[in-house]
Motif scaffolding. Structure first.
Motif, mmCIF file in Angstrom:
data_model
loop_
_atom_site.group_PDB
_atom_site.id
_atom_site.type_symbol
_atom_site.label_atom_id
_atom_site.label_comp_id
_atom_site.label_asym_id
_atom_site.label_seq_id
_atom_site.Cartn_x
_atom_site.Cartn_y
_atom_site.Cartn_z
ATOM 1 N N ASP A 212 43.955 42.616 36.766
ATOM 2 C CA ASP A 212 44.075 41.299 37.378
ATOM 3 C C ASP A 212 45.110 40.485 36.581
ATOM 4 O O ASP A 212 45.520 40.885 35.494
ATOM 5 C CB ASP A 212 42.689 40.632 37.301
ATOM 6 N N LYS A 214 45.010 36.673 35.536
ATOM 7 C CA LYS A 214 44.159 35.483 35.666
ATOM 8 C C LYS A 214 44.922 34.168 35.557
ATOM 9 O O LYS A 214 44.595 33.204 36.234
ATOM 10 C CB LYS A 214 43.073 35.505 34.571
ATOM 11 N N GLY A 226 41.062 32.257 39.623
ATOM 12 C CA GLY A 226 40.219 33.382 40.044
ATOM 13 C C GLY A 226 40.970 34.700 39.975
ATOM 14 O O GLY A 226 40.365 35.773 39.968
ATOM 15 N N TYR A 269 30.966 45.345 38.176
ATOM 16 C CA TYR A 269 32.345 45.032 37.768
ATOM 17 C C TYR A 269 32.306 44.713 36.280
ATOM 18 O O TYR A 269 31.587 43.811 35.855
ATOM 19 C CB TYR A 269 32.815 43.824 38.573
ATOM 20 N N GLU A 283 33.164 40.399 30.312
ATOM 21 C CA GLU A 283 32.212 39.835 31.281
ATOM 22 C C GLU A 283 31.751 40.927 32.231
ATOM 23 O O GLU A 283 32.436 41.920 32.438
ATOM 24 C CB GLU A 283 32.890 38.740 32.116
ATOM 25 N N ASN A 285 30.568 41.236 36.287
ATOM 26 C CA ASN A 285 30.376 40.589 37.576
ATOM 27 C C ASN A 285 29.518 41.508 38.434
ATOM 28 O O ASN A 285 29.604 42.738 38.298
ATOM 29 C CB ASN A 285 31.712 40.315 38.277
ATOM 30 N N ARG A 287 29.549 41.961 41.661
ATOM 31 C CA ARG A 287 30.167 41.953 43.000
ATOM 32 C C ARG A 287 31.545 42.565 42.873
ATOM 33 O O ARG A 287 32.023 42.831 41.775
ATOM 34 C CB ARG A 287 30.295 40.503 43.454
ATOM 35 N N GLY A 289 35.509 42.574 42.676
ATOM 36 C CA GLY A 289 36.459 41.612 42.102
ATOM 37 C C GLY A 289 37.441 41.142 43.162
ATOM 38 O O GLY A 289 37.737 41.843 44.117
ATOM 39 N N ASP A 290 37.944 39.951 42.967
ATOM 40 C CA ASP A 290 38.953 39.418 43.863
ATOM 41 C C ASP A 290 40.059 38.837 43.005
ATOM 42 O O ASP A 290 39.776 37.953 42.199
ATOM 43 C CB ASP A 290 38.326 38.312 44.729
ATOM 44 N N PRO A 291 41.281 39.332 43.034
ATOM 45 C CA PRO A 291 41.876 40.192 44.072
ATOM 46 C C PRO A 291 41.760 41.711 43.878
ATOM 47 O O PRO A 291 42.241 42.451 44.737
ATOM 48 C CB PRO A 291 43.357 39.799 44.012
ATOM 49 N N GLU A 292 41.144 42.215 42.817
ATOM 50 C CA GLU A 292 41.206 43.659 42.548
ATOM 51 C C GLU A 292 40.835 44.516 43.763
ATOM 52 O O GLU A 292 41.395 45.600 43.984
ATOM 53 C CB GLU A 292 40.259 44.030 41.391
#
Ligand code: AMP
Ligand code: GLY
Length: 427
Positions: A212, A214, A226, A269, A283, A285, A287, A289-292
């Motif tokens: 990503d 960031k 994000g 994630y 970290e 997550n 859910r 990832g966005d944009p991954e």
């Protein structure tokens, strides 16, 4: 099958695009979706955290599988609610989603199970936190314990800034209850990578690595967002490094969650810093990832729907997909001002000139339809995602496509993917 996707970002559009390719799909709904998702699905105007209304909708439409995009409904317990109604849903339960919902929980878990991460201490009293921060010889990272809309992590450049962050979170309660506790953490250096894996709590199916971007400006400058773009595969993640990440991080995390009585099902994630002492978890997550997810799904060859369904059923033993060997690059076009204030409602031109091809897909995030035109409706607006034989070719295709799109205040980074081609900047 009838499928409902919850969310409205580029991640959810990429999921909708992929799920639409499944021969098993009869009908796709998105709540609330965006102008791009409306091409593949019926968009229904229900907010992702309106769990009761979502549950009623799933009942009324006889939805066979619900796929949750954002973390908030997961942390609120949407999976428990759906499961108690016998509805299939992809994502972790409330107790398992605490992995993202509480940084004190995730850090404590990592410490207990020896999962490599930055050194830390947690505080709920401002005085104690300040005393500790003042005693540090190195600059820390300050993190609000709970969900803070992506604004809860402060990578401090001065000790003053660290003390202010503690004051704002614990004293002034700028994040409310999400800031009832803070983590004061060692600052790590290195390159960041994102590793995502499907898991049903026993089988783990890792996806290829993605990276990503960031920070809002080129060269990783400016405030964190994000995510302004992502690419996959990541050459710095060698097979050997990947095996280490799987052995020392993914497997122990899933194991630890089982041991704690919080079995984890969904996509896990892991945000990692590749430090000189090896990969360390920044970290978790709970859910996609966005944009991954946008470049990852461009390279994902196979039917994703049975995988999502099998995770929801807790039966992930057999999976069937391959990776497109090519590279994928996703460049986010944002509204100028993001991650701060920005305008909405600007007309987006040029989308029609980009007939969807196999190699370039424009995923929508903050877009809406107004009187037959597509307008901006958020900070991150589009994720222009391209495949190429190598990163450079994918990059060129993505940026060529971006050249055809315009709206007032459109802003994007010009160096997405450049780390993978030796930090060369696009002219
Ligand atoms: P998080 O929401 O925890 O992923 O943090 C957001 C971003 O802050 C990460 O992607 C990193 O860029 C940065 N960050 C978080 N923790 C650290 C750390 N311990 N050292 C350096 N950067 C960090
Ligand atoms: N791209 C970072 C995230 O999804 O949290």
């Amino acid at each position: 099958m009838k499928v409902l996707i919850i969310g409205s970002g580029g991640r959810e559009h990429a999921l909708a695009w992929k799920i639409t390719q499944s021969s098993k799909l009869d009908k796709l709904y998105c709540a609330p979706g965006n102008a791009g998702m409306a091409r593949h699905a019926d968009c229904v105007d229900i907010e992702p955290d309106d769990i009761g209304t979502l549950c009623n909708f799933a009942r009324k439409e006889r939805v066979d599988l619900t796929v949750v995009g954002p973390e908030k409904p997961l942390v609120m317990g949407i999976v428990n609610r759906f499961q108690s109604n016998n509805f299939k849903i992809f994502g972790p339960t409330r107790k398992a989603a605490t992995l993202e919902g509480s940084k004190v929980f995730s850090k404590t878990l990592m410490r207990k199970y020896g999962i490599p991460t930055a050194e830390f201490r947690s505080f709920n009293e401002l005085d104690h936190a300040k005393r500790y921060i003042s005693s540090l010889s190195r600059l820390p990272v300050i993190k609000a314990d709970g969900l803070a809309g992506g604004k809860g992590v402060i990578v401090c450049k001065t000790q003053e800034e660290a003390l202010d962050a503690a004051e704002n979170i614990l004293g002034k309660k700028i994040f409310g209850e999400a800031g009832a506790k803070i983590v004061v953490e060692e600052l790590l250096e290195g390159e960041e990578v994102s590793i995502l894996a499907f898991t049903d709590g026993s089988t783990i199916v890792p996806l290829e690595a993605a990276q990503d971007h960031k920070a809002v400006y080129d060269g990783d400058k400016g405030p964190n967002t994000g995510g302004m773009g992502a690419y996959t595969p990541v050459p710095i993640v060698t097979d050997e490094l990947y095996n280490t990440i799987e052995r020392d991080i993914l497997v122990p995390t899933v194991h630890a969650m089982n041991k704690e009585g919080r079995p984890y099902k969904g996509i896990l994630y892991v945000g990692l810093m590749l430090t000189s002492a090896g990969p360390k978890v920044l970290e978790y997550n709970v859910r996609f990832g966005d944009p991954e997810t946008q470049p990852l799904l461009m390279r994902f060859k196979g039917d994703i729907l049975p995988i999502l369904l099998n995770v929801a059923k807790g039966r992930l033993e057999t999976v069937d997909f391959e990776w497109d060997p090519r590279s994928a690059v996703c460049v986010v076009i944002a509204s100028r001002g993001y991650p701060g204030k920005y305008e909405k409602g600007e007309v987006i031109d040029g989308l029609d000139s980009l007939a969807e091809s196999d190699d370039v897909v424009v995923f929508h995030a903050g877009t809406a339809s107004r009187q037959g035109r597509i307008v901006t409706n958020g900070g991150r607006v589009l994720g222009v995602t391209a495949l190429g034989d190598d990163i450079q070719e994918a990059q060129k295709r993505a940026y060529d496509a971006i050249g055809k799109i315009s709206f007032k205040g459109a802003y994007y980074r010009k160096d997405i993917g450049s780390k993978a081609v030796g930090y060369a900047r696009i002219p």
